[in-house]
Write an enzyme that holds these catalytic residues in place. Structure first.
Site, mmCIF file in Angstrom:
data_model
loop_
_atom_site.group_PDB
_atom_site.id
_atom_site.type_symbol
_atom_site.label_atom_id
_atom_site.label_comp_id
_atom_site.label_asym_id
_atom_site.label_seq_id
_atom_site.Cartn_x
_atom_site.Cartn_y
_atom_site.Cartn_z
ATOM 1 N N SER A 166 -7.040 4.244 138.646
ATOM 2 C CA SER A 166 -5.868 4.680 137.891
ATOM 3 C C SER A 166 -4.698 3.771 138.241
ATOM 4 C CB SER A 166 -5.518 6.122 138.252
ATOM 5 O OG SER A 166 -4.897 6.143 139.518
ATOM 6 N N LYS A 167 -3.602 4.012 137.548
ATOM 7 C CA LYS A 167 -2.407 3.187 137.749
ATOM 8 C C LYS A 167 -2.018 3.129 139.227
ATOM 9 C CE LYS A 167 -0.013 3.268 133.382
ATOM 10 N NZ LYS A 167 0.521 4.386 132.618
ATOM 11 N N ARG A 168 -2.305 4.219 139.929
ATOM 12 C CA ARG A 168 -1.936 4.271 141.355
ATOM 13 C C ARG A 168 -2.694 3.240 142.183
ATOM 14 N NH1 ARG A 168 -3.463 9.680 141.899
ATOM 15 N NH2 ARG A 168 -3.297 9.746 139.648
ATOM 16 N N GLY A 202 -2.809 0.252 141.633
ATOM 17 C CA GLY A 202 -2.157 -1.055 141.532
ATOM 18 C C GLY A 202 -2.501 -1.704 140.214
#
Ligand code: GLU
Length: 484
Positions: free
Chosen positions: A250-252, A254
Site C-alpha cells: 500500500s501507499k504506506r 513507500g
C-alpha cells in the site's frame, strides 16, 4: 468468441503498481489470444477522481508499453446508459427503492453486531406498499435503489486462476445498493458493481482479469449479468502484490506508483519484466529476462500463481541492471541525458562522444538510471568537494609533492591519452619518490573528491577533455598543503 479484456482503473490516485500488473496480465493475455485490450477510466466517483490522475495513468501505461486497442472510455460520459439500465431493473421488479435513513441503517447494524451477526441489509424495504412509499416520501426521504439478492442462491464460477469459487447469496450483505439516493422519480448516481457490469456487457468483455481484492464483487456482478440478460464472462483474479511483511502493498510502503519507479530511474522494460514475474512463472527453459512480446507468446493463466507475490527490490534491481548493462551505449546515453539534466548538470548536445564515453564508464555499475547522478557528479561540477577520507589521503606525507609533480607534467601535456597519462603518473612518483599505489590513490582523491568510483584513468581522460583536471588538481593541492 473473440477475446476482449479490459483494464478499468479509477483515477483516484497515480497508476499503482498493482493496477499496472493487472494491466500487464490483461495485455499479455490479449496479445497471446490475438484479442483486444480495452481501457476504461472508472471516474464515476466525482469527489475522488482527478484529471491529473487520469493523465498519470495514461502516461504510465504508455511508458510501460501497455498499449490499448480501444478507449480510453470514460464512465463519467456514460451516465445515461447506466441510469437507463437501472430503470430497466426497476421496471422488471428486480430492483426497488429503499428509503432507510443513515440512522436507521446504523441502528440495524448495531443490533446485528449485538447479536453477533455479520452486518447486512435485512431487505426491509423490499416489498413496500405504494402507501408506505408515499409516507416515506412525505417525510422528505430520498431513496437509494437496491438490487434484489436471493439469499438461497449459490453463485459459482470457474476462476482462471483460482479454479472453482462459490459464494452463497446470503453472504453478500443483503440487497445491494446500485444507485445513490435521489428524488423518487429519478435515478441517483449508479455505483461501481453495477456500472462495471453494464460496461463490461456493453464493451463485450469476454474475460474479466483483475486483482484478487475484487473477488467478493464477482458473485454480485454475476447476479447482475443474469438480471441484465447477458452471458457471464470468464473471471480471473490475480494474486495481490505483498510487502515484505506479507500484507497488501500500500501507499504506506513507500514507492508504489509507476511514475515514482520511473523517477527513480527504472527502465520501462525492466519494470514491466519484473511485474510480469510478480505472479507469473515463465515456462521451464525460458529466460527470466524477456520482453512483453516474448512473454505474450508464452502467457497463460495456468502459470499464474494463486498465492500473493512478495515485492522484492533486489530482484527488481537485478532485472533492471540487466537491461542497463546490455543496452547499446548510444541508447543508454540518450536515456541518461534527461536524468543528468534534471540533476542540474550541464549537458551540451554537441558533447555526444564525451557523454557516450562517460556512459560506457558507468554502465556496468548501474542498476538504476538515477544512480548515474551521484556516480558522475565529479565529471560535471566545478567544485567537487573532498570527502573526509579523500582529504586525509591528500594530506599524507609527500602527497602534495607528488601532486605538484603531476601538475607540472600535465601542464606540459595538453592533451591526455591512455598512453601519455602513464608518463604523467610516473612524473608524480618521481617528484615525491613514492610508489605508484600512493600516487593512484591520491589522484583518485584529487580528481574525484573520493576514494572510490569508476575507473580512474578513464575518469581522468574525461575530465581532461573538458579541461577540468588541472583546476581540480590545483584545488586538491591546496587541500594537501593546508594540512595543520
Ligand atoms: N475501478 C476498479 C478498480 O480500480 C476496477 C475493478 C474491475 O476491474 O472490475 O479497482
Amino acid at each position: 468468441m473473440s477475446v476482449r479484456v479490459r483494464l478499468a482503473p479509477s483515477p483516484t490516485g497515480k497508476l499503482h503498481i498493482g493496477t499496472a500488473r493487472t494491466a500487464v496480465f490483461n495485455w499479455l493475455f490479449a496479445r497471446h489470444q490475438g484479442g483486444t485490450f480495452v481501457l476504461r477510466i472508472e471516474d464515476t466517483d466525482l469527489e475522488r477522481s482527478r484529471s491529473e490522475y487520469t493523465q498519470n495513468i495514461l502516461d504510465g501505461l504508455t511508458w510501460l508499453g501497455l498499449t490499448w486497442d480501444e478507449g480510453p472510455f470514460y464512465q463519467s460520459q456514460r451516465l445515461e446508459l447506466y441510469q437507463q439500465k437501472v430503470q430497466d431493473l426497476l421496471d422488471q421488479g428486480l430492483a426497488y427503492r429503499a428509503y432507510d435513513t443513515p440512522e436507521e441503517l446504523d441502528a440495524m447494524r448495531e443490533a446485528q453486531k449485538a447479536n453477533n451477526q455479520a452486518p447486512r441489509y435485512d431487505n426491509r424495504h423490499r416489498d413496500l406498499t405504494p402507501e408506505q412509499e408515499a409516507a416515506f416520501l412525505a417525510e422528505g426521504r430520498k431513496p437509494v435503489i437496491r438490487f434484489k439478492i436471493d439469499n438461497d442462491r449459490e453463485i459459482a464460477w470457474n476462476d482462471l486462476v483460482r479454479g472453482t469459487v462459490s459464494w452463497k447469496g446470503r453472504d453478500l450483505g443483503g440487497d445491494m445498493v446500485i444507485a445513490r439516493a435521489a428524488e423518487s422519480d429519478q435515478v441517483g448516481q449508479p455505483l461501481y458493481n453495477f456500472v462495471v457490469v453494464v460496461d463490461d456487457i456493453d464493451m463485450q468483455i469476454s474475460h474479466v482479469i483483475r486483482g484478487e481484492d475484487h473477488i467478493g464483487n464477482t458473485p454480485k456482478q454475476i447476479l447482475l449479468y443474469e438480471a441484465l440478460g447477458a452471458s457471464v464472462p470468464e473471471f480471473g483474479h490475480t494474486p495481490l502484490i505483498l510487502n515484505q511483511a506479507g500484507a497488501k502493498l500500500s501507499k504506506r510502503d513507500g514507492v508504489t506508483s509507476i511514475s515514482d519507479f520511473q523517477n527513480m530511474g527504472y527502465t520501462a522494460e525492466g519494470l514491466v519484466n519484473y511485474m510480469t514475474l510478480l505472479g507469473w512463472s515463465p515456462p521451464e527453459g525460458m529466460n527470466e529476462i524477456f520482453s512483453l512480446e516474448e512473454a505474450a507468446q508464452q502467457f497463460g493463466f495456468e502459470r499464474v500463481n494463486k498465492a500473493g507475490a512478495k515485492f522484492d527490490w533486489d530482484k527488481l534491481n537485478w532485472i533492471n541492471s540487466q537491461y542497463l548493462h546490455h543496452m547499446p551505449i548510444d541508447q543508454l546515453t540518450d536515456r541518461l541525458i534527461p536524468v543528468w539534466q534534471a540533476a542540474g548538470y550541464e549537458v551540451a548536445p554537441t558533447d555526444q562522444a564525451w557523454l557516450e564515453q562517460l556512459t560506457a564508464l558507468v554502465a556496468p555499475s548501474l542498476a538504476r538510471l538515477e544512480e548515474a547522478v551521484p556516480m558522475t557528479r565529479y565529471l560535471f561540477v566545478a567544485d567537487v568537494g573532498f570527502t573526509e577520507a579523500a582529504t586525509a589521503q591528500l594530506q599524507l606525507d609527500n602527497v602534495a609533492t607528488a601532486l605538484q609533480g603531476i601538475i607540472t607534467a600535465l601542464e606540459a601535456t595538453p592533451s591526455l591519452t591512455a598512453e601519455n597519462v602513464q608518463d604523467v603518473i610516473q612524473a608524480g612518483m618521481k617528484a615525491a619518490n613514492v610508489k605508484k599505489g600512493v600516487v593512484m590513490k591520491s589522484l583518485r582523491a584529487a580528481l574525484t573528491g573520493d576514494l572510490q568510483g569508476p575507473d580512474l584513468v578513464q575518469s581522468w581522460l574525461l575530465l581532461n577533455q573538458h579541461q577540468m583536471d588541472l583546476p581540480r588538481l590545483r584545488q586538491a593541492l591546496a587541500v594537501a598543503e593546508s594540512k595543520a
